[in-house]
Design a protein around this motif. Structure first.
Motif, PDB file in Angstrom:
ATOM      1  N   ARG A  18     117.967  88.363 -71.150  1.00  0.00           N
ATOM      2  CA  ARG A  18     117.544  88.123 -72.529  1.00  0.00           C
ATOM      3  C   ARG A  18     117.310  89.446 -73.230  1.00  0.00           C
ATOM      4  NH1 ARG A  18     113.982  84.429 -73.249  1.00  0.00           N
ATOM      5  NH2 ARG A  18     113.190  83.691 -71.279  1.00  0.00           N
ATOM      6  N   ALA A  19     117.343  89.396 -74.555  1.00  0.00           N
ATOM      7  CA  ALA A  19     117.148  90.603 -75.356  1.00  0.00           C
ATOM      8  C   ALA A  19     115.662  90.789 -75.638  1.00  0.00           C
ATOM      9  CB  ALA A  19     117.929  90.477 -76.661  1.00  0.00           C
ATOM     10  N   TYR A  21     112.712  93.529 -77.359  1.00  0.00           N
ATOM     11  CA  TYR A  21     112.518  94.699 -78.220  1.00  0.00           C
ATOM     12  C   TYR A  21     111.557  95.658 -77.527  1.00  0.00           C
ATOM     13  CZ  TYR A  21     115.123  92.764 -82.070  1.00  0.00           C
ATOM     14  OH  TYR A  21     116.141  92.291 -82.847  1.00  0.00           O
ATOM     15  N   GLU A  40     106.861  84.685 -67.207  1.00  0.00           N
ATOM     16  CA  GLU A  40     107.493  83.513 -67.833  1.00  0.00           C
ATOM     17  C   GLU A  40     107.911  82.513 -66.760  1.00  0.00           C
ATOM     18  OE1 GLU A  40     110.884  85.060 -69.945  1.00  0.00           O
ATOM     19  OE2 GLU A  40     112.023  85.297 -68.103  1.00  0.00           O
TER      20      GLU A  40
ATOM     21  N   HIS B  16     124.275  90.231 -78.908  1.00  0.00           N
ATOM     22  CA  HIS B  16     123.122  89.696 -78.186  1.00  0.00           C
ATOM     23  C   HIS B  16     121.864  89.921 -79.035  1.00  0.00           C
ATOM     24  CE1 HIS B  16     120.899  89.657 -74.018  1.00  0.00           C
ATOM     25  NE2 HIS B  16     120.768  88.533 -74.680  1.00  0.00           N
ATOM     26  N   ALA B  17     121.077  88.885 -79.230  1.00  0.00           N
ATOM     27  CA  ALA B  17     119.857  89.016 -80.028  1.00  0.00           C
ATOM     28  C   ALA B  17     118.713  88.318 -79.303  1.00  0.00           C
ATOM     29  CB  ALA B  17     120.061  88.404 -81.406  1.00  0.00           C
ATOM     30  N   ALA B  18     117.504  88.485 -79.845  1.00  0.00           N
ATOM     31  CA  ALA B  18     116.339  87.934 -79.157  1.00  0.00           C
ATOM     32  C   ALA B  18     116.089  86.490 -79.566  1.00  0.00           C
ATOM     33  CB  ALA B  18     115.103  88.777 -79.460  1.00  0.00           C
ATOM     34  N   GLU B  38     119.073  92.158 -86.587  1.00  0.00           N
ATOM     35  CA  GLU B  38     118.354  90.894 -86.416  1.00  0.00           C
ATOM     36  C   GLU B  38     116.918  91.027 -86.922  1.00  0.00           C
ATOM     37  OE1 GLU B  38     117.144  90.016 -82.460  1.00  0.00           O
ATOM     38  OE2 GLU B  38     116.823  87.893 -82.882  1.00  0.00           O
ATOM     39  N   ALA B  39     116.279  92.182 -86.601  1.00  0.00           N
ATOM     40  CA  ALA B  39     114.890  92.386 -87.013  1.00  0.00           C
ATOM     41  C   ALA B  39     114.757  92.361 -88.539  1.00  0.00           C
ATOM     42  CB  ALA B  39     114.363  93.709 -86.452  1.00  0.00           C
ATOM     43  N   VAL B 151     121.232  84.209 -78.166  1.00  0.00           N
ATOM     44  CA  VAL B 151     120.267  84.538 -77.119  1.00  0.00           C
ATOM     45  C   VAL B 151     120.950  84.775 -75.774  1.00  0.00           C
ATOM     46  CG1 VAL B 151     118.436  83.287 -78.312  1.00  0.00           C
ATOM     47  CG2 VAL B 151     119.638  82.190 -76.426  1.00  0.00           C
ATOM     48  N   PHE B 152     122.283  84.546 -75.712  1.00  0.00           N
ATOM     49  CA  PHE B 152     123.035  84.877 -74.504  1.00  0.00           C
ATOM     50  C   PHE B 152     123.787  86.186 -74.718  1.00  0.00           C
ATOM     51  CE2 PHE B 152     122.030  80.552 -73.854  1.00  0.00           C
ATOM     52  CZ  PHE B 152     122.021  80.356 -72.485  1.00  0.00           C
ATOM     53  N   GLU B 153     124.038  86.903 -73.598  1.00  0.00           N
ATOM     54  CA  GLU B 153     124.709  88.205 -73.723  1.00  0.00           C
ATOM     55  C   GLU B 153     126.133  88.047 -74.207  1.00  0.00           C
ATOM     56  OE1 GLU B 153     123.658  87.908 -69.587  1.00  0.00           O
ATOM     57  OE2 GLU B 153     124.068  90.061 -69.589  1.00  0.00           O
ATOM     58  N   GLU B 250     106.793  83.794 -74.784  1.00  0.00           N
ATOM     59  CA  GLU B 250     107.735  84.644 -74.057  1.00  0.00           C
ATOM     60  C   GLU B 250     109.055  83.981 -73.670  1.00  0.00           C
ATOM     61  OE1 GLU B 250     107.235  87.733 -73.871  1.00  0.00           O
ATOM     62  OE2 GLU B 250     105.103  87.828 -74.375  1.00  0.00           O
ATOM     63  N   GLU B 251     109.032  82.678 -73.417  1.00  0.00           N
ATOM     64  CA  GLU B 251     110.224  82.099 -72.785  1.00  0.00           C
ATOM     65  C   GLU B 251     111.323  81.761 -73.769  1.00  0.00           C
ATOM     66  OE1 GLU B 251     109.565  78.797 -70.004  1.00  0.00           O
ATOM     67  OE2 GLU B 251     111.475  77.964 -70.661  1.00  0.00           O
ATOM     68  N   ILE B 252     110.945  81.325 -74.957  1.00  0.00           N
ATOM     69  CA  ILE B 252     111.924  80.685 -75.822  1.00  0.00           C
ATOM     70  C   ILE B 252     112.742  81.666 -76.662  1.00  0.00           C
ATOM     71  CG2 ILE B 252     110.651  78.526 -75.949  1.00  0.00           C
ATOM     72  CD1 ILE B 252     109.751  79.594 -78.783  1.00  0.00           C
ATOM     73  N   GLY B 255     111.904  87.975 -78.240  1.00  0.00           N
ATOM     74  CA  GLY B 255     112.001  89.427 -78.180  1.00  0.00           C
ATOM     75  C   GLY B 255     110.774  90.067 -77.570  1.00  0.00           C
ATOM     76  N   GLY B 256     109.853  89.250 -77.072  1.00  0.00           N
ATOM     77  CA  GLY B 256     108.632  89.745 -76.427  1.00  0.00           C
ATOM     78  C   GLY B 256     107.423  89.623 -77.322  1.00  0.00           C
ATOM     79  N   PHE B 261     106.946  92.293 -81.318  1.00  0.00           N
ATOM     80  CA  PHE B 261     107.739  93.516 -81.151  1.00  0.00           C
ATOM     81  C   PHE B 261     108.906  93.550 -82.141  1.00  0.00           C
ATOM     82  CE2 PHE B 261     106.257  93.503 -76.486  1.00  0.00           C
ATOM     83  CZ  PHE B 261     105.176  94.323 -76.779  1.00  0.00           C
ATOM     84  N   MET B 262     109.534  92.388 -82.325  1.00  0.00           N
ATOM     85  CA  MET B 262     110.652  92.355 -83.269  1.00  0.00           C
ATOM     86  C   MET B 262     110.176  92.674 -84.681  1.00  0.00           C
ATOM     87  SD  MET B 262     113.433  89.438 -84.345  1.00  0.00           S
ATOM     88  CE  MET B 262     113.150  88.413 -82.950  1.00  0.00           C
TER      89      MET B 262
END
Lengths: 137, 343
Positions: A18-19, A21, A40, B16-18, B38-39, B151-153, B250-252, B255-256, B261-262
């Motif tokens: 996953r991406a 930041y 997680e 790839h994005a968060a 994306e941010a 959300v996938f690479e 965190e899971e869905i 980006g943390g 963070f984003m």
């Protein structure tokens, strides 16, 4: 979070990443790949264990004649009567009645097919319930 | 269903994005020549938020969200960037799938809202009933749709039957087949103005909603609830409630730290665009707050796994989690006040 702190744990991503930041040495934000985070995975396991417990309970109930196979499939697809009602257009009170084995046994195929369609499973699997080898997709 | 093939092997510039919604919208904008991170899309669409609705239950757990309502980011972002979107929902699944095929046949990538549970390419453990997932379709090959799920690479494939089920999933946030694509866009969007508008909305929504369950007040409400969970319910139920918070954070695909963070990355870009050093400072502050949210998740996970102490000390452990949340709340209030003052 700094780039070197981005977790790379075995987790729930099945080899995907996953991406995240995170900041590089200059405080600049970057998108960094994470293979997963133990944290997680623990939270996810807790949620899945609740679902699995509902499925196991439903399987027992069906096996012991307390509930119809519909109860088992509903649990497998993470649904309650309200959500299944939204998917089928059948009133949730009626669905609750169909969770009783004696009522379920008398339902016409035409009605059962609506349940099978909502789950995307065969009518025969719907009728068999936990013994059908049918798991959530 | 008639299988309309795309005329040429379809290609799409996958990044790839968060987060699904801001990632998908950024990808569509990029496809049409507007290159924003994306941010930036997340910030301009005022994505950051906090919401805690204890009386709205999703599969027996209260609704918690670290961002604004699904589709809000796209709607605000489009308005602020001068983008005209065509958005269509369908009552009839067959019609909805035909409309998708027609768009793909003319080479138009299309954004879609879907239910995650029905998407077979998702890791099995992540397939829960959630209907607000955004993904882009850019082509079709035989019975498979070619998707760019940010959300996938990498790009993924999805069989038509599964995609139909996902697009017409029912229940909360039912997508009703939502399709969207760009009709036109302003040649020179006023990015400065868009950024300012995005910031203003987020500041106001985080600080000024007079309901104690939204924005900073929502974080405080959650903090109060977390301290009471071990007293009000079984140990197992309390752990499940806690796990639910961590998963939303965190899971869905956030980006943390629940998008913090984003958003910090967005504040950094915004600082440069608007020439306001105060926004750079706000970014640094929010990064630190994000680290506290992560610490909350770490301690919460320890508590769930049970290596944080014996059952008798559980209320104390929940209490200390609650203290972290209160700290996040008051520090976020400071950050958003600082941002408001800098505008």
């Amino acid at each position: 979070m700094k780039v070197h702190q981005v977790p790379q744990d075995d987790s729930i991503l099945e080899g995907h990443s996953r991406a995240c930041y995170a900041q590089d040495g200059n405080g600049q934000y970057l998108i960094t790949k994470s293979r997963g985070w133990q944290v997680e995975a623990i939270a996810n396991r807790q949620a899945l264990s609740d679902v699995e417990e509902k499925i196991a309970q439903a399987a027992r109930d069906v096996g012991e004649g307390r509930a119809s196979p519909l109860a088992f499939h509903m649990a497998c697809f993470h649904m309650n009567a309200g959500l299944l009602a939204a998917h089928t257009g059948i009133w949730s009170l009626r669905i609750r009645r169909h969770l009783r084995p004696s009522v379920f046994a008398r339902l016409p195929d035409r009605l059962l097919q609506r349940y099978a369609n909502a789950f995307g499973i065969a009518l025969s699997s719907l009728k068999r319930g936990p013994n059908s080898g049918q798991e959530a997709p | 269903m008639s299988a309309l093939e795309s005329p040429t092997p379809a290609r799409f510039d996958h990044v790839h994005a968060a987060h699904c919604e801001s990632g998908a919208f950024a990808a569509l904008l990029r496809h049409h020549g507007l290159n924003l991170s994306e941010a930036m899309v997340f910030g301009i669409g005022s994505g950051l938020f906090f919401l805690y609705l204890p009386f709205v239950k999703i599969y027996d757990l209260p609704l918690i969200s670290y961002r604004d309502m699904p589709n809000a980011i796209i709607a605000r972002g489009a308005r602020r960037l001068g983008v005209k979107l065509v958005r269509t929902r369908y009552r009839d699944p067959e019609r909805g799938m035909r409309a998708l095929d027609q768009m793909l046949a003319i080479g138009q990538p299309v954004g879609m809202q879907t239910g995650v549970f029905w998407l077979p390419y998702f890791p099995r453990d992540m397939r829960f009933q959630f209907n607000g997932h955004h993904v882009i379709a850019y082509g079709r090959q035989d019975n498979d749709y070619l998707l760019s799920d940010t959300v996938f690479e990498d790009v993924v494939r999805c069989p038509a039957d599964d995609l139909r089920r996902a697009r017409f999933s029912k229940g909360p946030l039912a997508p009703r087949g939502l399709l969207y694509y760009l009709e036109s866009r302003a040649q020179q969007p006023d990015i400065e103005r868009a950024v300012r508008a995005g910031l203003r909305t987020t500041v106001s929504r985080m600080l000024n909603i007079p309901l104690p369950l939204m924005g900073v007040a929502g974080i405080r409400a959650l903090a109060g609830a977390v301290a009471k969970w071990p007293l009000r319910m079984s140990g197992h139920a309390a752990r499940s409630h806690l796990a639910n918070v961590i998963r939303m954070q965190e899971e869905i695909g956030t980006g943390g730290a629940g998008f913090r963070f984003m958003y910090a990355a967005f504040l950094d870009e915004a600082s440069a665009i608007l020439g306001r050093p105060a926004l750079h400072e706000a970014s640094a502050m929010l990064s630190d707050i994000g680290d506290r949210w992560r610490e909350f998740a770490v301690q919460g996970a320890q508590l769930i796994r049970g290596d944080g102490g014996k059952a008798g000390t559980a209320p104390a452990a929940y209490k200390s989690l609650s203290v972290i949340l209160l700290e996040c709340a008051s520090r976020e209030r400071e950050v958003f006040r600082a941002i408001g003052a800098a505008l």
